[in-house]
Design an enzyme around this catalytic site. Structure first.
Site, PDB file in Angstrom:
ATOM      1  CB  CYS A  35      -0.972  -0.008   1.184  1.00 14.20           C
ATOM      2  SG  CYS A  35      -2.365  -1.131   0.935  1.00 14.20           S
ATOM      3  CG  HIS A  41      -2.240  -0.092  -4.314  1.00 10.71           C
ATOM      4  ND1 HIS A  41      -1.454   0.757  -3.580  1.00 10.71           N
ATOM      5  CD2 HIS A  41      -3.132  -0.629  -3.459  1.00 10.71           C
ATOM      6  CE1 HIS A  41      -1.853   0.720  -2.318  1.00 10.71           C
ATOM      7  NE2 HIS A  41      -2.874  -0.105  -2.210  1.00 10.71           N
ATOM      8  CG  HIS A  43      -7.496  -1.583  -1.847  1.00  8.56           C
ATOM      9  ND1 HIS A  43      -7.008  -2.819  -1.505  1.00  8.56           N
ATOM     10  CD2 HIS A  43      -6.542  -0.700  -1.494  1.00  8.56           C
ATOM     11  CE1 HIS A  43      -5.815  -2.689  -0.961  1.00  8.56           C
ATOM     12  NE2 HIS A  43      -5.496  -1.404  -0.938  1.00  8.56           N
ATOM     13  CG  ASP A  81     -17.041   3.956  -8.253  1.00  6.58           C
ATOM     14  OD1 ASP A  81     -16.266   3.045  -7.897  1.00  6.58           O
ATOM     15  OD2 ASP A  81     -17.757   3.880  -9.263  1.00  6.58           O
ATOM     16  CG  HIS A  82     -13.971   4.134 -11.338  1.00  2.34           C
ATOM     17  ND1 HIS A  82     -15.016   3.422 -10.789  1.00  2.34           N
ATOM     18  CD2 HIS A  82     -13.406   3.323 -12.257  1.00  2.34           C
ATOM     19  CE1 HIS A  82     -15.089   2.246 -11.374  1.00  2.34           C
ATOM     20  NE2 HIS A  82     -14.116   2.149 -12.252  1.00  2.34           N
ATOM     21  CD  GLU A 126      -7.357  -1.307   2.386  1.00  5.17           C
ATOM     22  OE1 GLU A 126      -7.413  -0.071   2.473  1.00  5.17           O
ATOM     23  OE2 GLU A 126      -6.451  -1.998   2.884  1.00  5.17           O
TER      24      GLU A 126
HETATM   25 NI    NI Z   1      -3.803  -0.444  -0.348  1.00  4.11          NI
END
Ligand code: NI
Length: 137
Positions: A35, A41, A43, A81-82, A126
């Site tokens: 992370c 990145h 999730h 979102d996104h 998550e």
């Molecule tokens: Ni993460």
């Protein structure tokens, strides 16, 4: 009247990076693992919003789920979102977007929109195996 809890599931995809800018890259990797990736990145977050209260005698509802659904869409999904949480969501410009902190922000956003007679609890996954809960305590 009996107290009942109603739950609404929701979902959003978002990118983040966890880091403490007072630490070295090595220390950030040690604490935050993957992370801490400087290139971010994603999730797939699963959210459960739980509302507890007495059943209303006139409707038979604790809360109108159409209203809860709409609130989650406008207050949470449309905002997260996104998105890159660190870069695009005001609350995380100075706050690490951990599942813990995201759950507190979600609770704070929804709490102001839901009748104060009702209790609110957030469950945020998550990953399939890592999840947090927050009830405002
Ligand atoms: Ni993460």
């Amino acid at each position: 009247m009996p107290k009942v809890t109603v739950h609404r599931k929701a979902h959003f995809n978002a990118a983040h990076r966890l880091y403490n800018n007072e630490w070295t890259d090595a220390r950030n990797s040690e604490i935050f693992g993957k992370c801490a990736n400087p290139n971010y990145h994603g999730h797939n977050y699963d959210l459960i919003v739980s509302v507890t209260g007495e059943i209303d005698e006139k409707t038979g509802f604790v809360m109108d789920m159409k209203i809860l659904k709409k609130l989650i869409r406008t207050e949470i999904e449309d905002c997260f979102d996104h998105k890159n949480l660190n870069e695009e969501v005001e609350e995380f410009k100075t706050l690490n977007p951990t599942a813990e902190n995201i759950s507190v922000i979600i609770w704070n956003k929804l709490r102001t929109k839901i009748d104060s007679k009702l209790d609110l609890k957030i469950t945020l996954y998550e990953t399939a195996r890592n999840f947090v809960t927050y009830s405002g305590l």
